[in-house]
Design a protein around this motif. Structure first.
Motif, PDB file in Angstrom:
ATOM      1  N   TRP A 151       0.465  -1.485   0.334  1.00 33.57           N
ATOM      2  CA  TRP A 151      -0.480   0.252   0.044  1.00 33.57           C
ATOM      3  C   TRP A 151       1.142   1.424  -0.312  1.00 33.57           C
ATOM      4  CZ3 TRP A 151      -2.467  -4.446   1.241  1.00 33.57           C
ATOM      5  CH2 TRP A 151      -3.506  -4.627   0.848  1.00 33.57           C
ATOM      6  N   TYR A 152       2.237   1.290  -0.329  1.00 31.10           N
ATOM      7  CA  TYR A 152       3.439   2.232   0.656  1.00 31.10           C
ATOM      8  C   TYR A 152       2.898   3.544  -1.040  1.00 31.10           C
ATOM      9  CZ  TYR A 152       4.986   0.397   4.354  1.00 31.10           C
ATOM     10  OH  TYR A 152       5.139   0.155   5.230  1.00 31.10           O
ATOM     11  N   GLY A 153       2.709   2.402  -2.439  1.00 27.98           N
ATOM     12  CA  GLY A 153       2.520   3.211  -3.814  1.00 27.98           C
ATOM     13  C   GLY A 153       1.724   4.007  -3.363  1.00 27.98           C
ATOM     14  N   MET A 154       0.566   4.006  -2.594  1.00 30.12           N
ATOM     15  CA  MET A 154      -0.378   4.810  -3.155  1.00 30.12           C
ATOM     16  C   MET A 154      -0.662   6.586  -2.517  1.00 30.12           C
ATOM     17  SD  MET A 154      -4.148   2.875  -1.470  1.00 30.12           S
ATOM     18  CE  MET A 154      -4.819   1.715  -2.219  1.00 30.12           C
ATOM     19  N   LEU A 155       0.720   6.322  -0.947  1.00 34.11           N
ATOM     20  CA  LEU A 155       0.605   7.326  -0.186  1.00 34.11           C
ATOM     21  C   LEU A 155       1.833   7.631  -1.622  1.00 34.11           C
ATOM     22  CD1 LEU A 155       1.933   6.232   2.983  1.00 34.11           C
ATOM     23  CD2 LEU A 155      -0.058   7.159   2.113  1.00 34.11           C
ATOM     24  N   GLU A 156       2.816   7.170  -2.231  1.00 34.45           N
ATOM     25  CA  GLU A 156       4.108   7.827  -2.747  1.00 34.45           C
ATOM     26  C   GLU A 156       3.397   8.467  -4.051  1.00 34.45           C
ATOM     27  OE1 GLU A 156       6.289   4.408  -4.209  1.00 34.45           O
ATOM     28  OE2 GLU A 156       7.371   4.064  -1.790  1.00 34.45           O
ATOM     29  N   ASN A 157       1.940   7.600  -4.887  1.00 34.86           N
ATOM     30  CA  ASN A 157       1.301   8.174  -5.374  1.00 34.86           C
ATOM     31  C   ASN A 157       0.310   9.465  -5.742  1.00 34.86           C
ATOM     32  OD1 ASN A 157       2.597   6.760  -7.574  1.00 34.86           O
ATOM     33  ND2 ASN A 157       0.569   5.219  -7.560  1.00 34.86           N
ATOM     34  N   HIS A 158       0.761  10.195  -4.246  1.00 33.92           N
ATOM     35  CA  HIS A 158       0.139  10.750  -3.290  1.00 33.92           C
ATOM     36  C   HIS A 158      -1.563  10.286  -3.164  1.00 33.92           C
ATOM     37  CE1 HIS A 158       3.389  13.157  -3.309  1.00 33.92           C
ATOM     38  NE2 HIS A 158       3.560  13.129  -4.764  1.00 33.92           N
ATOM     39  N   CYS A 159      -2.537   9.402  -3.537  1.00 31.96           N
ATOM     40  CA  CYS A 159      -3.599   9.278  -3.501  1.00 31.96           C
ATOM     41  C   CYS A 159      -4.328   9.812  -2.327  1.00 31.96           C
ATOM     42  CB  CYS A 159      -3.626   7.866  -3.390  1.00 31.96           C
ATOM     43  SG  CYS A 159      -2.785   7.616  -5.486  1.00 31.96           S
ATOM     44  N   THR A 160      -5.535  10.251  -2.360  1.00 28.45           N
ATOM     45  CA  THR A 160      -5.948  10.813  -1.471  1.00 28.45           C
ATOM     46  C   THR A 160      -7.633   9.270  -1.075  1.00 28.45           C
ATOM     47  OG1 THR A 160      -7.695  11.854  -2.662  1.00 28.45           O
ATOM     48  CG2 THR A 160      -6.034  12.759  -1.367  1.00 28.45           C
ATOM     49  N   THR A 161      -7.258   8.133  -1.860  1.00 26.92           N
ATOM     50  CA  THR A 161      -8.870   7.816  -1.634  1.00 26.92           C
ATOM     51  C   THR A 161      -8.204   6.775  -1.568  1.00 26.92           C
ATOM     52  OG1 THR A 161      -9.788   7.581  -3.270  1.00 26.92           O
ATOM     53  CG2 THR A 161     -10.508   9.345  -1.663  1.00 26.92           C
ATOM     54  N   TRP A 162      -8.796   5.297  -1.803  1.00 25.21           N
ATOM     55  CA  TRP A 162      -7.848   3.741  -1.899  1.00 25.21           C
ATOM     56  C   TRP A 162      -8.295   3.123  -2.772  1.00 25.21           C
ATOM     57  CZ3 TRP A 162      -5.769   1.677   2.660  1.00 25.21           C
ATOM     58  CH2 TRP A 162      -6.164   2.286   3.906  1.00 25.21           C
ATOM     59  N   CYS A 163      -6.841   2.995  -3.927  1.00 26.13           N
ATOM     60  CA  CYS A 163      -7.268   2.872  -4.833  1.00 26.13           C
ATOM     61  C   CYS A 163      -8.431   0.840  -5.025  1.00 26.13           C
ATOM     62  CB  CYS A 163      -5.925   2.632  -5.665  1.00 26.13           C
ATOM     63  SG  CYS A 163      -5.128   3.732  -6.078  1.00 26.13           S
ATOM     64  N   GLU A 164      -8.621   0.991  -6.485  1.00 20.77           N
ATOM     65  CA  GLU A 164      -9.763  -0.075  -6.444  1.00 20.77           C
ATOM     66  C   GLU A 164      -7.632  -2.026  -6.669  1.00 20.77           C
ATOM     67  OE1 GLU A 164     -12.230  -2.827  -9.493  1.00 20.77           O
ATOM     68  OE2 GLU A 164     -11.882  -0.806  -9.542  1.00 20.77           O
ATOM     69  N   ASP A 165      -7.187  -1.508  -7.707  1.00 19.58           N
ATOM     70  CA  ASP A 165      -6.105  -2.439  -7.930  1.00 19.58           C
ATOM     71  C   ASP A 165      -5.522  -1.499  -7.824  1.00 19.58           C
ATOM     72  OD1 ASP A 165      -6.230  -2.048 -10.853  1.00 19.58           O
ATOM     73  OD2 ASP A 165      -7.992  -2.179 -10.625  1.00 19.58           O
ATOM     74  N   PRO A 166      -3.865  -2.226  -8.152  1.00 23.54           N
ATOM     75  CA  PRO A 166      -2.650  -1.929  -8.557  1.00 23.54           C
ATOM     76  C   PRO A 166      -2.575  -1.655 -10.043  1.00 23.54           C
ATOM     77  CG  PRO A 166      -2.560  -4.440  -8.456  1.00 23.54           C
ATOM     78  CD  PRO A 166      -3.468  -3.954  -8.091  1.00 23.54           C
ATOM     79  N   VAL A 167      -3.130  -2.110 -10.567  1.00 24.91           N
ATOM     80  CA  VAL A 167      -2.957  -2.196 -12.463  1.00 24.91           C
ATOM     81  C   VAL A 167      -3.234  -0.704 -13.069  1.00 24.91           C
ATOM     82  CG1 VAL A 167      -3.969  -3.432 -14.775  1.00 24.91           C
ATOM     83  CG2 VAL A 167      -3.772  -4.688 -12.862  1.00 24.91           C
ATOM     84  N   PHE A 168      -4.757   0.088 -12.530  1.00 24.59           N
ATOM     85  CA  PHE A 168      -4.970   1.096 -13.247  1.00 24.59           C
ATOM     86  C   PHE A 168      -4.350   2.576 -12.327  1.00 24.59           C
ATOM     87  CE2 PHE A 168      -8.082  -1.512 -14.849  1.00 24.59           C
ATOM     88  CZ  PHE A 168      -7.566  -0.887 -16.080  1.00 24.59           C
ATOM     89  N   GLN A 169      -4.436   2.004 -10.617  1.00 21.89           N
ATOM     90  CA  GLN A 169      -3.842   3.001  -9.859  1.00 21.89           C
ATOM     91  C   GLN A 169      -4.703   4.332 -10.095  1.00 21.89           C
ATOM     92  OE1 GLN A 169      -1.067   2.684  -7.735  1.00 21.89           O
ATOM     93  NE2 GLN A 169      -0.960   0.762  -7.702  1.00 21.89           N
ATOM     94  N   ARG A 170      -5.775   3.951 -10.031  1.00 17.84           N
ATOM     95  CA  ARG A 170      -6.993   5.028  -9.820  1.00 17.84           C
ATOM     96  C   ARG A 170      -7.279   4.767  -8.298  1.00 17.84           C
ATOM     97  NH1 ARG A 170     -10.506   2.994 -14.554  1.00 17.84           N
ATOM     98  NH2 ARG A 170     -10.900   1.607 -13.329  1.00 17.84           N
ATOM     99  N   SER A 171      -7.447   6.202  -8.409  1.00 22.23           N
ATOM    100  CA  SER A 171      -7.470   6.126  -6.270  1.00 22.23           C
ATOM    101  C   SER A 171      -9.540   6.468  -6.459  1.00 22.23           C
ATOM    102  CB  SER A 171      -7.593   8.279  -6.044  1.00 22.23           C
ATOM    103  OG  SER A 171      -7.617   7.765  -4.495  1.00 22.23           O
ATOM    104  N   GLU A 172      -9.984   5.665  -6.379  1.00 22.81           N
ATOM    105  CA  GLU A 172     -11.957   5.419  -6.516  1.00 22.81           C
ATOM    106  C   GLU A 172     -12.471   5.613  -4.977  1.00 22.81           C
ATOM    107  OE1 GLU A 172     -11.659   1.440  -9.212  1.00 22.81           O
ATOM    108  OE2 GLU A 172     -11.683   3.392 -11.593  1.00 22.81           O
TER     109      GLU A 172
END
Length: 253
Positions: A151-172
C-alpha cells in the motif's frame, strides 16, 4: 461458464489466469470446498445432520482431488489452472483457508509463495485473504508487513482515497482496496468479536514493527478505544469502552 474473473493483475488478461478460460481454475475448486465446509457447519447448527454429513464427504473429496491434481510437488506450489504452468498467490491463501494444507506445511507454503521468482502477486482486495491465511497458519507477524507494504505506493502516488487495484492505479475510494483499515483495528489494535454481534470481544494486539498504536473501534455496544506502546520496562496498554463489554485480553508474548 461466463466471465471467469479472479483478480485484476497486470499479468492476466481481463482478470483471468492463463488457461482459465479452457481448464479448471484451482481457486474455484477451493471456493467450492470452503463453501461446503461452512454449509455443513450451518446445517449442523440447524439440525440437518444428514445434509451436513453429505457436504463434509463432498468437501473431503474436493480437497483430496485438488491436492492430488493441482499441487506441484517439485515446486511446492499449487498451480493456478489445472494442466498449465502458472503460479500466483491466490491458490496458496485459498488452500490454507479451505483447509487443504495446515500448520507448519501452510507456513512453509506461504514462505515459498512469497520468495519463489515468477509467482504472481495478488491485487489489493485479495490481500485480505492472504493476510487471513497468514493469521490462520500462525505466521501473521512474520509475513504481514511484506503484504501491507504494497500500500506504500498509494502514498507515493499522493492518493487521497483507496485504489481499487494495482493495475490502473486510480484513486477511486474503493472499499476493496481498504484492507489496512481492517488490519489496523482487528490485528494491530487487536479488537475482534469472538461471539456473534460482539457479545464477547478479544483484544489481542499484534505490534508488528510498530512502537505504539492507538485507535477507536466501533461495535454495536459503543466504541472501544485501545492505546498501546512498547517501552524498555514492558508493554503498556490502555482500554476504554463506552459501554461495558465482556472482553478477553491477550497480551503479546
Amino acid at each position: 461458464y461466463g466471465w471467469r474473473f479472479l483478480d485484476w493483475i497486470k499479468e492476466w488478461d481481463n482478470g483471468v489466469p492463463d488457461g482459465g478460460t479452457e481448464a479448471p481454475i484451482t481457486v474455484y475448486s477451493l471456493f467450492y470446498a470452503a463453501a461446503l465446509r461452512d454449509m455443513a457447519e450451518i446445517c449442523e447448527a440447524c439440525g440437518r445432520e444428514g445434509l451436513a454429513s453429505e457436504y463434509r464427504v463432498r468437501y473431503a473429496e474436493i480437497i483430496q482431488r485438488v491436492n492430488a491434481l493441482c499441487y506441484n510437488e517439485q515446486k511446492g506450489l499449487y498451480v493456478d489452472v489445472l494442466g498449465y504452468e502458472g503460479y500466483s498467490e491466490h491458490p496458496t491463501f485459498w488452500a490454507i483457508l479451505a483447509g487443504a494444507i495446515e500448520k507448519e506445511a501452510a507456513q512453509a507454503l506461504i514462505e515459498r509463495t512469497l520468495t519463489t521468482p515468477g509467482v504472481k502477486r495478488c491485487g489489493f482486495p485479495k490481500n485480505l485473504f492472504m493476510l487471513r491465511a497468514m493469521e490462520k497458519a500462525g505466521c501473521y507477524e512474520k509475513f504481514s508487513p511484506m503484504i501491507l507494504s504494497r500500500w506504500y505506493g498509494m502514498l507515493e502516488n499522493h492518493c487521497t482515497t483507496w485504489c481499487e487495484d494495482p493495475v490502473f492505479q486510480r484513486s477511486e475510494c474503493h472499499g476493496w482496496g481498504s484492507v489496512p483499515a481492517y488490519e489496523f483495528s482487528a490485528m494491530v489494535l487487536g479488537v475482534y468479536p469472538i461471539e456473534n454481534g460482539f457479545q464477547r470481544v478479544r483484544i489481542k494486539p499484534t505490534p508488528l514493527h510498530l512502537s505504539f498504536a492507538n485507535g477507536r473501534v466501533p461495535t454495536p455496544f459503543g466504541y472501544i478505544d485501545v492505546s498501546w506502546r512498547k517501552a524498555e520496562e514492558g508493554f503498556h496498554m490502555e482500554i476504554e469502552e463506552s459501554r461495558e463489554v465482556n472482553m478477553e485480553i491477550v497480551l503479546p508474548s
